[in-house]
Design a protein around this motif. Structure first.
Motif, PDB file in Angstrom:
ATOM      1  N   GLY A   1      90.620  58.938  35.944  1.00  0.00           N
ATOM      2  CA  GLY A   1      90.137  59.169  34.587  1.00  0.00           C
ATOM      3  C   GLY A   1      89.144  60.319  34.589  1.00  0.00           C
ATOM      4  N   LEU A   2      89.397  61.321  33.775  1.00  0.00           N
ATOM      5  CA  LEU A   2      88.532  62.494  33.674  1.00  0.00           C
ATOM      6  C   LEU A   2      87.999  62.624  32.249  1.00  0.00           C
ATOM      7  CD1 LEU A   2      90.928  64.999  35.457  1.00  0.00           C
ATOM      8  CD2 LEU A   2      88.921  63.947  36.469  1.00  0.00           C
ATOM      9  N   CYS A   3      86.793  63.137  32.142  1.00  0.00           N
ATOM     10  CA  CYS A   3      86.223  63.409  30.828  1.00  0.00           C
ATOM     11  C   CYS A   3      85.793  64.867  30.786  1.00  0.00           C
ATOM     12  CB  CYS A   3      85.033  62.499  30.559  1.00  0.00           C
ATOM     13  SG  CYS A   3      84.295  62.766  28.935  1.00  0.00           S
ATOM     14  N   GLU A   4      86.436  65.621  29.935  1.00  0.00           N
ATOM     15  CA  GLU A   4      86.139  67.039  29.711  1.00  0.00           C
ATOM     16  C   GLU A   4      85.916  67.812  31.019  1.00  0.00           C
ATOM     17  OE1 GLU A   4      83.026  67.175  26.752  1.00  0.00           O
ATOM     18  OE2 GLU A   4      84.288  66.131  25.299  1.00  0.00           O
ATOM     19  N   PRO A   5      86.914  67.776  31.919  1.00  0.00           N
ATOM     20  CA  PRO A   5      86.756  68.481  33.192  1.00  0.00           C
ATOM     21  C   PRO A   5      86.781  69.991  33.001  1.00  0.00           C
ATOM     22  CG  PRO A   5      89.011  67.768  32.937  1.00  0.00           C
ATOM     23  CD  PRO A   5      88.246  67.201  31.770  1.00  0.00           C
ATOM     24  N   ASP A   6      86.134  70.686  33.925  1.00  0.00           N
ATOM     25  CA  ASP A   6      86.213  72.147  33.902  1.00  0.00           C
ATOM     26  C   ASP A   6      87.382  72.583  34.798  1.00  0.00           C
ATOM     27  OD1 ASP A   6      85.313  72.218  36.615  1.00  0.00           O
ATOM     28  OD2 ASP A   6      83.235  72.443  35.995  1.00  0.00           O
TER      29      ASP A   6
ATOM     30  N   LEU B   1      97.724  63.242  23.081  1.00  0.00           N
ATOM     31  CA  LEU B   1      97.571  62.376  21.911  1.00  0.00           C
ATOM     32  C   LEU B   1      96.257  62.716  21.217  1.00  0.00           C
ATOM     33  CD1 LEU B   1      98.466  58.974  23.592  1.00  0.00           C
ATOM     34  CD2 LEU B   1      99.940  60.346  22.128  1.00  0.00           C
ATOM     35  N   LYS B   2      96.251  62.654  19.919  1.00  0.00           N
ATOM     36  CA  LYS B   2      95.027  62.834  19.140  1.00  0.00           C
ATOM     37  C   LYS B   2      94.374  61.471  18.933  1.00  0.00           C
ATOM     38  CE  LYS B   2      94.910  67.222  18.092  1.00  0.00           C
ATOM     39  NZ  LYS B   2      93.876  68.074  18.636  1.00  0.00           N
ATOM     40  N   THR B   3      93.053  61.449  18.977  1.00  0.00           N
ATOM     41  CA  THR B   3      92.300  60.241  18.657  1.00  0.00           C
ATOM     42  C   THR B   3      91.480  60.510  17.410  1.00  0.00           C
ATOM     43  OG1 THR B   3      90.434  60.883  20.060  1.00  0.00           O
ATOM     44  CG2 THR B   3      92.147  59.529  21.080  1.00  0.00           C
ATOM     45  N   LEU B   4      91.287  59.481  16.614  1.00  0.00           N
ATOM     46  CA  LEU B   4      90.491  59.601  15.399  1.00  0.00           C
ATOM     47  C   LEU B   4      89.435  58.510  15.384  1.00  0.00           C
ATOM     48  CD1 LEU B   4      93.316  60.217  12.779  1.00  0.00           C
ATOM     49  CD2 LEU B   4      91.811  61.918  13.802  1.00  0.00           C
ATOM     50  N   HIS B   5      88.283  58.830  14.838  1.00  0.00           N
ATOM     51  CA  HIS B   5      87.187  57.871  14.749  1.00  0.00           C
ATOM     52  C   HIS B   5      86.563  57.971  13.369  1.00  0.00           C
ATOM     53  CE1 HIS B   5      83.824  55.404  15.973  1.00  0.00           C
ATOM     54  NE2 HIS B   5      82.996  56.335  15.540  1.00  0.00           N
ATOM     55  N   TYR B   6      86.523  56.847  12.681  1.00  0.00           N
ATOM     56  CA  TYR B   6      85.923  56.798  11.351  1.00  0.00           C
ATOM     57  C   TYR B   6      84.419  56.596  11.485  1.00  0.00           C
ATOM     58  CZ  TYR B   6      84.525  55.069   6.800  1.00  0.00           C
ATOM     59  OH  TYR B   6      83.871  54.897   5.611  1.00  0.00           O
ATOM     60  N   ILE B   7      83.665  57.409  10.781  1.00  0.00           N
ATOM     61  CA  ILE B   7      82.212  57.290  10.747  1.00  0.00           C
ATOM     62  C   ILE B   7      81.837  56.749   9.373  1.00  0.00           C
ATOM     63  CG2 ILE B   7      80.008  58.496  10.929  1.00  0.00           C
ATOM     64  CD1 ILE B   7      81.515  60.606  12.591  1.00  0.00           C
ATOM     65  N   GLY B   8      81.368  55.522   9.351  1.00  0.00           N
ATOM     66  CA  GLY B   8      81.036  54.889   8.083  1.00  0.00           C
ATOM     67  C   GLY B   8      79.795  55.488   7.444  1.00  0.00           C
ATOM     68  N   HIS B   9      79.824  55.628   6.144  1.00  0.00           N
ATOM     69  CA  HIS B   9      78.683  56.119   5.357  1.00  0.00           C
ATOM     70  C   HIS B   9      78.473  55.155   4.197  1.00  0.00           C
ATOM     71  CE1 HIS B   9      78.280  60.117   7.211  1.00  0.00           C
ATOM     72  NE2 HIS B   9      79.603  60.061   7.350  1.00  0.00           N
TER      73      HIS B   9
ATOM     74  N   HIS C   1      88.937  64.245  25.794  1.00  0.00           N
ATOM     75  CA  HIS C   1      88.021  65.185  25.156  1.00  0.00           C
ATOM     76  C   HIS C   1      87.512  64.509  23.895  1.00  0.00           C
ATOM     77  CE1 HIS C   1      88.864  68.779  27.604  1.00  0.00           C
ATOM     78  NE2 HIS C   1      90.073  68.247  27.729  1.00  0.00           N
ATOM     79  N   GLY C   2      86.213  64.430  23.755  1.00  0.00           N
ATOM     80  CA  GLY C   2      85.607  63.767  22.608  1.00  0.00           C
ATOM     81  C   GLY C   2      84.883  62.509  23.042  1.00  0.00           C
ATOM     82  N   GLU C   3      83.812  62.201  22.362  1.00  0.00           N
ATOM     83  CA  GLU C   3      82.970  61.063  22.725  1.00  0.00           C
ATOM     84  C   GLU C   3      83.616  59.709  22.463  1.00  0.00           C
ATOM     85  OE1 GLU C   3      79.956  61.132  24.287  1.00  0.00           O
ATOM     86  OE2 GLU C   3      80.475  63.249  24.515  1.00  0.00           O
ATOM     87  N   HIS C   4      84.481  59.608  21.498  1.00  0.00           N
ATOM     88  CA  HIS C   4      84.993  58.315  21.082  1.00  0.00           C
ATOM     89  C   HIS C   4      86.324  57.942  21.721  1.00  0.00           C
ATOM     90  CE1 HIS C   4      86.681  61.374  18.551  1.00  0.00           C
ATOM     91  NE2 HIS C   4      87.727  60.608  18.449  1.00  0.00           N
ATOM     92  N   SER C   5      86.822  58.745  22.594  1.00  0.00           N
ATOM     93  CA  SER C   5      88.148  58.474  23.162  1.00  0.00           C
ATOM     94  C   SER C   5      88.058  57.837  24.550  1.00  0.00           C
ATOM     95  CB  SER C   5      88.967  59.770  23.208  1.00  0.00           C
ATOM     96  OG  SER C   5      88.261  60.766  23.909  1.00  0.00           O
ATOM     97  N   GLU C   6      87.075  56.982  24.757  1.00  0.00           N
ATOM     98  CA  GLU C   6      86.863  56.323  26.039  1.00  0.00           C
ATOM     99  C   GLU C   6      88.051  55.427  26.397  1.00  0.00           C
ATOM    100  OE1 GLU C   6      84.427  52.549  27.233  1.00  0.00           O
ATOM    101  OE2 GLU C   6      83.063  54.180  26.727  1.00  0.00           O
TER     102      GLU C   6
END
Length: 147
Positions: free
Chosen positions: A39-44, A85-93, A122-127
């Motif tokens: 598992g990699l997160c935003e590797p260079d 794959l694209k991930t989406l995250h809803y931010i409640g307001h 890539h992205g904080e919410h795609s853990e």
């Protein structure tokens, strides 16, 4: 960030040993069974290049995984698949307006071979930690292999 996790699974069970990414694939191939999940997160480029060399990842797919911002797709490279794959995250307001951002996006990419899966997010919410825990709790599913 780079490597978040590198694990070897044999018959659906994670081996307790700690492996570098290169050691992990060597162990699986020495045994002739099991698979590696990295598992990699935003590797260079440097981080992914070392894994690409050890696992034989296709150059074009590696380039896509480093730069991110790809369209969803599935590429077949013969002995390896590459998926975006694209991930989406809803931010409640309390009261969303047309000017407020209420959805953020990220990406999960996967290289899939006969004895490995390398996930890049890539992205904080795609853990993917929760998914890994869920699968590790079900050795029968992991025992079916990396796909």
């Amino acid at each position: 960030m780079g490597v978040v996790e590198c694990a070897v699974y044999v018959k659906g069970v994670r081996l307790p040993d700690r492996f570098s990414c290169a050691e992990a694939i060597t162990e699986v191939r020495r045994r002739g069974e099991g698979f590696v999940w990295i598992g990699l997160c935003e590797p260079d480029e440097r981080q992914l290049a070392a894994i690409a060399a050890a696992y034989g990842l296709h150059e074009l797919a590696v380039e896509d995984a480093v730069t991110a911002h790809q369209r969803p797709k599935l590429d077949d490279y013969g002995d390896m698949l590459f998926m975006v794959l694209k991930t989406l995250h809803y931010i409640g307001h309390a009261a969303p307006t047309t000017a407020s951002e209420i959805v953020t996006s990220g990406e999960v990419m996967a290289f899939l071979g006969m004895d490995f899966v390398v996930t890049v997010r890539h992205g904080e919410h795609s853990e993917l930690h929760g998914l890994r825990q869920e699968l590790e709790a079900d050795p029968a599913r992991l025992g079916m292999g990396p796909a």
